[in-house]
Design an enzyme around this catalytic site. Structure first.
Site, PDB file in Angstrom:
ATOM      1  N   GLU A 118      29.196 -50.665 -42.638  1.00  0.00           N
ATOM      2  CA  GLU A 118      29.705 -50.110 -43.959  1.00  0.00           C
ATOM      3  C   GLU A 118      28.569 -49.098 -44.196  1.00  0.00           C
ATOM      4  O   GLU A 118      28.979 -48.177 -44.787  1.00  0.00           O
ATOM      5  CB  GLU A 118      29.713 -51.285 -45.039  1.00  0.00           C
ATOM      6  CG  GLU A 118      30.692 -52.430 -44.840  1.00  0.00           C
ATOM      7  CD  GLU A 118      32.028 -51.613 -45.094  1.00  0.00           C
ATOM      8  OE1 GLU A 118      32.016 -50.296 -45.627  1.00  0.00           O
ATOM      9  OE2 GLU A 118      33.000 -52.110 -44.565  1.00  0.00           O
ATOM     10  N   THR A 141      31.015 -41.105 -42.921  1.00  0.00           N
ATOM     11  CA  THR A 141      31.333 -40.673 -41.729  1.00  0.00           C
ATOM     12  C   THR A 141      32.408 -41.255 -41.303  1.00  0.00           C
ATOM     13  O   THR A 141      32.859 -42.384 -41.596  1.00  0.00           O
ATOM     14  CB  THR A 141      29.969 -41.558 -40.921  1.00  0.00           C
ATOM     15  OG1 THR A 141      28.793 -40.917 -41.546  1.00  0.00           O
ATOM     16  CG2 THR A 141      30.241 -40.936 -39.353  1.00  0.00           C
ATOM     17  N   TYR A 150      30.958 -50.990 -53.993  1.00  0.00           N
ATOM     18  CA  TYR A 150      31.747 -50.949 -52.835  1.00  0.00           C
ATOM     19  C   TYR A 150      31.415 -51.709 -51.490  1.00  0.00           C
ATOM     20  O   TYR A 150      31.905 -52.618 -51.061  1.00  0.00           O
ATOM     21  CB  TYR A 150      32.334 -49.783 -52.373  1.00  0.00           C
ATOM     22  CG  TYR A 150      32.961 -49.701 -50.680  1.00  0.00           C
ATOM     23  CD1 TYR A 150      33.975 -49.863 -50.900  1.00  0.00           C
ATOM     24  CD2 TYR A 150      32.287 -49.410 -49.832  1.00  0.00           C
ATOM     25  CE1 TYR A 150      34.750 -49.934 -49.594  1.00  0.00           C
ATOM     26  CE2 TYR A 150      32.845 -49.672 -48.557  1.00  0.00           C
ATOM     27  CZ  TYR A 150      34.093 -49.967 -48.442  1.00  0.00           C
ATOM     28  OH  TYR A 150      34.564 -50.150 -47.007  1.00  0.00           O
ATOM     29  N   ASP A 190      37.501 -48.079 -52.229  1.00  0.00           N
ATOM     30  CA  ASP A 190      36.893 -46.744 -51.675  1.00  0.00           C
ATOM     31  C   ASP A 190      38.058 -45.847 -51.681  1.00  0.00           C
ATOM     32  O   ASP A 190      39.020 -46.106 -52.621  1.00  0.00           O
ATOM     33  CB  ASP A 190      36.589 -46.675 -50.177  1.00  0.00           C
ATOM     34  CG  ASP A 190      37.705 -47.101 -49.214  1.00  0.00           C
ATOM     35  OD1 ASP A 190      38.856 -47.246 -49.587  1.00  0.00           O
ATOM     36  OD2 ASP A 190      37.532 -47.031 -48.077  1.00  0.00           O
ATOM     37  N   CYS A 229      48.968 -43.753 -45.612  1.00  0.00           N
ATOM     38  CA  CYS A 229      49.027 -43.058 -46.751  1.00  0.00           C
ATOM     39  C   CYS A 229      47.837 -42.148 -46.725  1.00  0.00           C
ATOM     40  O   CYS A 229      46.948 -42.138 -47.598  1.00  0.00           O
ATOM     41  CB  CYS A 229      49.173 -44.196 -47.937  1.00  0.00           C
ATOM     42  SG  CYS A 229      49.253 -43.454 -49.577  1.00  0.00           S
TER      43      CYS A 229
HETATM   44  S1  SF4 Z   1      55.479 -43.884 -49.416  1.00  0.00           S
HETATM   45 FE1  SF4 Z   1      54.136 -42.379 -49.025  1.00  0.00          FE
HETATM   46  S2  SF4 Z   1      52.795 -42.211 -50.806  1.00  0.00           S
HETATM   47 FE2  SF4 Z   1      53.666 -44.032 -51.067  1.00  0.00          FE
HETATM   48  S3  SF4 Z   1      52.551 -45.549 -49.963  1.00  0.00           S
HETATM   49 FE3  SF4 Z   1      53.839 -44.998 -48.517  1.00  0.00          FE
HETATM   50  S4  SF4 Z   1      52.732 -43.347 -47.371  1.00  0.00           S
HETATM   51 FE4  SF4 Z   1      51.850 -43.402 -49.537  1.00  0.00          FE
END
Ligand code: SF4
Length: 354
Positions: A34, A40, A117, A135, A189
């Protein structure tokens, strides 16, 4: 439709990264990983993690090591205060906690360099304490999924993220959930161009449904980046070079560097002999200055360093400053130096035909 925590953990089981610190419940190894990964990327941090746990297999081994050796092993990772804090923390665990990490986030946070964290990560991964490790990845996933428009880099926005994550993790294993949401943020995401078209959360994601993906997470204004101008003077006298150790509260405290002239504006190498530092260092000597200058821009989080290395040869030892160390060329590599100097040693000085 399954609830969000189950969607995340199912996704993680199918797609999560196999990383060595995930195959252990040893709080020391988890903590090392961690600290290394704080600023990094995983690909860059992995060899450092392996080197650290090989060189110092227990917190007692790390505590007993000289801090110079720890800094040397850390060389190239940047943010050297992490290495110094890590060493100090190891000594605290060895002395105050008899070599055993405490289990609660509150106790872990009394150890130097362990913030909210890292305390949450160690407590949940090593001891399965149900506390969210929040995070940047987690902020992004929560903000987008819930449509949170409060800036996530404020205390209020952070608290909302934490409360949402805490609610989500109540129904699943804490270590599994924290790993799942972190990887989901790092791989699925992602900040720019997230993979919404193949996302398991798209049916429930507020940002996706409202067309707000590019706007979230919201952040308050970033501080301005400061430009600094560093001229390193690579002084050679016979087979000897000169280094000094950085002190004070500035960047790279404790690391070694060539004698430095910092100026307020960009200064051409042939203007440096007019500076006060140069005149003091080379009083009574006649330096030969190479017209070849190795220059680069080195970006830190809030600083942009414009760095040049100017090679200087002297026939007799320069006056220098009190803290200068005379170092033989073959020994230069054994000092812990900032990455920009390490790069110069690998490339710029290789062209040195002395
Ligand atoms: S739909 Fe797009 S913005 Fe929503 S959680 Fe999934 S990857 Fe993230």
């Amino acid at each position: 439709m399954k609830p969000i925590p189950s969607l995340l953990t199912d996704w993680y089981r199918a797609n999560g990264r196999n990383l060595p610190w995930r195959e252990t419940s040893d709080p020391y190894k988890i903590w090392v990983s961690e600290i290394i990964l704080q600023q990094t990327q995983v690909a860059q941090g992995l060899p450092y993690y392996l080197a650290f746990v090989r060189t110092y297999p227990t917190v007692g081994d790390l505590a007993a090591a000289p801090v110079e050796d720890v800094l040397k092993l850390w060389q190239g990772l940047g943010y050297y205060s992490r290495a110094r804090n890590m060493h100090r923390a190891a000594r605290t665990v060895a002395e105050r906690w008899h070599g055993r990490f405490p289990q609660t986030p509150e106790e872990l946070r009394t150890i130097p360099g362990i913030g909210p964290y890292t305390a949450a990560a160690v407590a949940s991964f090593a001891f399965k304490v149900p506390v969210p490790a929040v995070d940047g990845n987690v902020c992004r996933v929560v903000a987008r999924c819930t449509g949170l428009t409060d800036p996530v880099d404020t205390a209020a926005g952070r608290k909302m993220v934490e409360e949402t994550a805490r609610g989500w993790m109540a129904s699943v294993e804490p270590d599994l959930f924290n790993q799942a949401i972190m990887d989901f943020g790092a791989m699925q995401c992602v900040p720019a161009a997230p993979h919404c078209d193949v996302c398991v959360l798209r049916e429930v994601c507020v940002a996706f449904k409202a067309g707000l993906v590019a706007d979230l997470p919201a952040k308050k204004m970033r501080p301005k980046v400061r430009d600094r101008y560093f001229s390193y003077i690579v002084v050679r006298c016979g087979g000897t070079y000169y280094l000094q150790q950085r002190t004070g509260k500035d960047i790279w405290c404790g690391l070694f560097e060539f004698p430095l002239i910092e100026t307020d504006v960009e200064t051409a190498w042939d203007r440096l002999p007019a500076t006060e530092a140069w005149q003091r260092w080379f009083r009574g000597t006649v330096p030969t200055v190479s017209s070849e200058v190795y220059a680069c821009v080195h970006q830190l989080t809030h600083q942009r360093l414009h760095v040049q290395f100017v090679r200087v040869t002297v026939g007799t030892a320069p006056c220098g400053d009190a803290g200068w160390l005379a170092v033989r060329r073959e020994d230069l590599g054994s000092y812990a130096v900032p990455r920009v100097i390490d790069r110069y040693l690998q490339t710029g000085i290789a062209a040195d035909s002395f």
